[in-house]
Design a protein around this motif. Structure first.
Motif, PDB file in Angstrom:
ATOM      1  N   GLU A 199      13.657  -1.660 -12.274  1.00  0.00           N
ATOM      2  CA  GLU A 199      14.968  -1.265 -12.786  1.00  0.00           C
ATOM      3  C   GLU A 199      15.612  -0.222 -11.866  1.00  0.00           C
ATOM      4  OE1 GLU A 199      16.295   1.226 -16.618  1.00  0.00           O
ATOM      5  OE2 GLU A 199      15.125  -0.572 -17.076  1.00  0.00           O
ATOM      6  N   THR A 200      14.786   0.452 -11.076  1.00  0.00           N
ATOM      7  CA  THR A 200      15.260   1.519 -10.191  1.00  0.00           C
ATOM      8  C   THR A 200      15.501   1.036  -8.761  1.00  0.00           C
ATOM      9  OG1 THR A 200      12.954   2.138  -9.844  1.00  0.00           O
ATOM     10  CG2 THR A 200      14.182   3.354 -11.525  1.00  0.00           C
ATOM     11  N   PHE A 201      15.584  -0.283  -8.550  1.00  0.00           N
ATOM     12  CA  PHE A 201      15.812  -0.835  -7.206  1.00  0.00           C
ATOM     13  C   PHE A 201      17.038  -0.171  -6.573  1.00  0.00           C
ATOM     14  CE2 PHE A 201      17.954  -3.747  -4.314  1.00  0.00           C
ATOM     15  CZ  PHE A 201      16.936  -4.012  -3.418  1.00  0.00           C
ATOM     16  N   GLY A 202      16.878   0.301  -5.346  1.00  0.00           N
ATOM     17  CA  GLY A 202      17.978   0.894  -4.609  1.00  0.00           C
ATOM     18  C   GLY A 202      18.174   2.376  -4.832  1.00  0.00           C
ATOM     19  N   ARG A 203      17.430   2.972  -5.742  1.00  0.00           N
ATOM     20  CA  ARG A 203      17.596   4.403  -5.999  1.00  0.00           C
ATOM     21  C   ARG A 203      16.851   5.216  -4.945  1.00  0.00           C
ATOM     22  NH1 ARG A 203      17.922   4.499 -12.339  1.00  0.00           N
ATOM     23  NH2 ARG A 203      19.876   3.353 -12.520  1.00  0.00           N
ATOM     24  N   LEU A 204      17.272   6.461  -4.787  1.00  0.00           N
ATOM     25  CA  LEU A 204      16.813   7.280  -3.687  1.00  0.00           C
ATOM     26  C   LEU A 204      16.346   8.652  -4.183  1.00  0.00           C
ATOM     27  CD1 LEU A 204      18.390   7.531  -0.306  1.00  0.00           C
ATOM     28  CD2 LEU A 204      18.582   9.586  -1.641  1.00  0.00           C
ATOM     29  N   ALA A 205      15.251   9.141  -3.607  1.00  0.00           N
ATOM     30  CA  ALA A 205      14.763  10.498  -3.887  1.00  0.00           C
ATOM     31  C   ALA A 205      14.593  11.211  -2.549  1.00  0.00           C
ATOM     32  CB  ALA A 205      13.440  10.456  -4.642  1.00  0.00           C
ATOM     33  N   VAL A 206      14.876  12.502  -2.519  1.00  0.00           N
ATOM     34  CA  VAL A 206      14.788  13.267  -1.275  1.00  0.00           C
ATOM     35  C   VAL A 206      13.993  14.552  -1.510  1.00  0.00           C
ATOM     36  CG1 VAL A 206      16.956  12.352  -0.368  1.00  0.00           C
ATOM     37  CG2 VAL A 206      16.977  14.487  -1.669  1.00  0.00           C
ATOM     38  N   ALA A 207      13.380  15.046  -0.437  1.00  0.00           N
ATOM     39  CA  ALA A 207      12.625  16.300  -0.503  1.00  0.00           C
ATOM     40  C   ALA A 207      12.550  16.903   0.886  1.00  0.00           C
ATOM     41  CB  ALA A 207      11.213  16.048  -1.021  1.00  0.00           C
ATOM     42  N   LEU A 208      12.411  18.212   0.949  1.00  0.00           N
ATOM     43  CA  LEU A 208      12.179  18.899   2.206  1.00  0.00           C
ATOM     44  C   LEU A 208      10.670  19.051   2.363  1.00  0.00           C
ATOM     45  CD1 LEU A 208      13.857  20.038   4.503  1.00  0.00           C
ATOM     46  CD2 LEU A 208      13.719  22.271   3.397  1.00  0.00           C
ATOM     47  N   LEU A 209      10.125  18.549   3.457  1.00  0.00           N
ATOM     48  CA  LEU A 209       8.681  18.614   3.697  1.00  0.00           C
ATOM     49  C   LEU A 209       8.380  19.595   4.815  1.00  0.00           C
ATOM     50  CD1 LEU A 209       7.586  14.856   3.676  1.00  0.00           C
ATOM     51  CD2 LEU A 209       7.493  16.503   1.810  1.00  0.00           C
ATOM     52  N   ASP A 210       7.359  20.409   4.588  1.00  0.00           N
ATOM     53  CA  ASP A 210       6.845  21.290   5.626  1.00  0.00           C
ATOM     54  C   ASP A 210       5.454  21.765   5.211  1.00  0.00           C
ATOM     55  OD1 ASP A 210       7.519  22.981   3.553  1.00  0.00           O
ATOM     56  OD2 ASP A 210       8.960  24.156   4.687  1.00  0.00           O
ATOM     57  N   GLY A 211       4.599  21.953   6.186  1.00  0.00           N
ATOM     58  CA  GLY A 211       3.255  22.483   5.935  1.00  0.00           C
ATOM     59  C   GLY A 211       2.439  21.723   4.922  1.00  0.00           C
ATOM     60  N   PRO A 212       2.042  22.401   3.811  1.00  0.00           N
ATOM     61  CA  PRO A 212       1.100  21.790   2.871  1.00  0.00           C
ATOM     62  C   PRO A 212       1.721  20.757   1.931  1.00  0.00           C
ATOM     63  CG  PRO A 212       1.703  23.968   2.094  1.00  0.00           C
ATOM     64  CD  PRO A 212       2.351  23.788   3.452  1.00  0.00           C
ATOM     65  N   ARG A 213       3.034  20.643   1.916  1.00  0.00           N
ATOM     66  CA  ARG A 213       3.686  19.665   1.021  1.00  0.00           C
ATOM     67  C   ARG A 213       3.692  18.289   1.676  1.00  0.00           C
ATOM     68  NH1 ARG A 213       8.404  22.007  -2.229  1.00  0.00           N
ATOM     69  NH2 ARG A 213       9.522  20.302  -1.251  1.00  0.00           N
ATOM     70  N   THR A 214       3.221  17.301   0.939  1.00  0.00           N
ATOM     71  CA  THR A 214       3.235  15.918   1.398  1.00  0.00           C
ATOM     72  C   THR A 214       3.891  15.060   0.331  1.00  0.00           C
ATOM     73  OG1 THR A 214       1.019  15.529   0.517  1.00  0.00           O
ATOM     74  CG2 THR A 214       1.169  16.138   2.849  1.00  0.00           C
ATOM     75  N   GLY A 235       0.812  -1.211   0.000  1.00  0.00           N
ATOM     76  CA  GLY A 235       0.000   0.000   0.000  1.00  0.00           C
ATOM     77  C   GLY A 235       0.841   1.253   0.000  1.00  0.00           C
ATOM     78  N   ALA A 236       0.294   2.303  -0.594  1.00  0.00           N
ATOM     79  CA  ALA A 236       0.979   3.592  -0.630  1.00  0.00           C
ATOM     80  C   ALA A 236       0.906   4.259   0.738  1.00  0.00           C
ATOM     81  CB  ALA A 236       0.343   4.491  -1.689  1.00  0.00           C
ATOM     82  N   VAL A 237       1.829   5.163   0.973  1.00  0.00           N
ATOM     83  CA  VAL A 237       1.902   5.931   2.219  1.00  0.00           C
ATOM     84  C   VAL A 237       1.898   7.406   1.855  1.00  0.00           C
ATOM     85  CG1 VAL A 237       3.357   6.481   4.212  1.00  0.00           C
ATOM     86  CG2 VAL A 237       3.201   4.119   3.399  1.00  0.00           C
ATOM     87  N   LEU A 238       1.144   8.193   2.600  1.00  0.00           N
ATOM     88  CA  LEU A 238       1.152   9.636   2.446  1.00  0.00           C
ATOM     89  C   LEU A 238       1.893  10.194   3.660  1.00  0.00           C
ATOM     90  CD1 LEU A 238       0.127  11.773   0.489  1.00  0.00           C
ATOM     91  CD2 LEU A 238      -1.932  11.953   1.875  1.00  0.00           C
ATOM     92  N   LEU A 239       3.022  10.824   3.393  1.00  0.00           N
ATOM     93  CA  LEU A 239       3.932  11.274   4.434  1.00  0.00           C
ATOM     94  C   LEU A 239       3.907  12.796   4.488  1.00  0.00           C
ATOM     95  CD1 LEU A 239       6.210  10.188   6.317  1.00  0.00           C
ATOM     96  CD2 LEU A 239       7.744  10.387   4.370  1.00  0.00           C
ATOM     97  N   GLY A 240       3.684  13.342   5.675  1.00  0.00           N
ATOM     98  CA  GLY A 240       3.633  14.789   5.810  1.00  0.00           C
ATOM     99  C   GLY A 240       4.324  15.282   7.061  1.00  0.00           C
ATOM    100  N   VAL A 241       4.643  16.567   7.074  1.00  0.00           N
ATOM    101  CA  VAL A 241       5.233  17.222   8.234  1.00  0.00           C
ATOM    102  C   VAL A 241       4.405  18.485   8.484  1.00  0.00           C
ATOM    103  CG1 VAL A 241       7.321  18.262   9.211  1.00  0.00           C
ATOM    104  CG2 VAL A 241       7.519  16.283   7.688  1.00  0.00           C
ATOM    105  N   PRO A 242       3.268  18.336   9.216  1.00  0.00           N
ATOM    106  CA  PRO A 242       2.384  19.484   9.422  1.00  0.00           C
ATOM    107  C   PRO A 242       2.969  20.577  10.313  1.00  0.00           C
ATOM    108  CG  PRO A 242       1.559  17.564  10.595  1.00  0.00           C
ATOM    109  CD  PRO A 242       2.737  17.111   9.791  1.00  0.00           C
TER     110      PRO A 242
END
Length: 172
Positions: free
Chosen positions: A74-89, A51-58
């Protein structure tokens, strides 16, 4: 915006027209967990295989990491990063690990899922495993985790190739 982890979407409720992922209904996701990690601490790495997860930092700000742990991808092991705050999830696709490092005091991390996976089905890896090669915003200790919480242990459990995580990262 596309990333090296297919299906991972950065959502912004303030974007015109809902921005990318406007078709995602946040109401379909129930708050399952709220954590207040200490400044610099990491909540995760966890994953839900089905199942998908919705991750937030309110409240506060968090450095979110998503790692593709789908062995057939094909993308096994690859990584993505983001800064989360407020309305961004962040929408984390099924079969991917996620973690959030608190980068401000009083950070609140909120995890939402449509279904509740059993504890036995959840994926879990120590965020400080040296095989992951994660560059957290705040320095973290390098340690050797127990086999059941290591990257190598997860690779074995999933029937995926062992070895260090691929060093390909994308930022949103």
């Amino acid at each position: 915006m596309t990333t090296v982890v297919p299906g991972a979407l950065l959502l912004d409720a303030t974007a015109p027209g809902g921005g990318p992922g406007a078709a995602v209904d946040p109401g379909a996701f129930t708050v399952r967990r709220r954590r207040r990690p200490a400044d610099g601490a990491v909540h995760g790495l966890h994953g839900h295989p089905d199942g998908a997860v919705l991750l937030g930092v309110p409240r506060g700000s968090g450095y979110a990491v998503v790692i593709d742990t789908r062995p057939a991808a094909e993308t096994f092991g690859r990584l993505a990063v983001a800064l989360l705050d407020g309305p961004r999830t962040l929408l984390v696709p099924p079969g991917c690990l996620y973690g959030v490092q608190a980068v401000t005091g009083n950070t609140l991390v909120e995890i939402r899922t449509a279904t509740r996976p059993s504890r036995l089905d959840r994926l879990e890896v120590d965020p400080d495993d040296p095989d992951l090669k994660i560059r957290w915003l705040r320095p973290r200790p390098v340690r050797t985790p127990a086999d059941d919480r290591s990257w190598a242990g997860l690779c074995t459990r999933l029937g995926a190739p062992a070895g260090p995580r691929h060093d390909r990262v994308s930022l949103w």
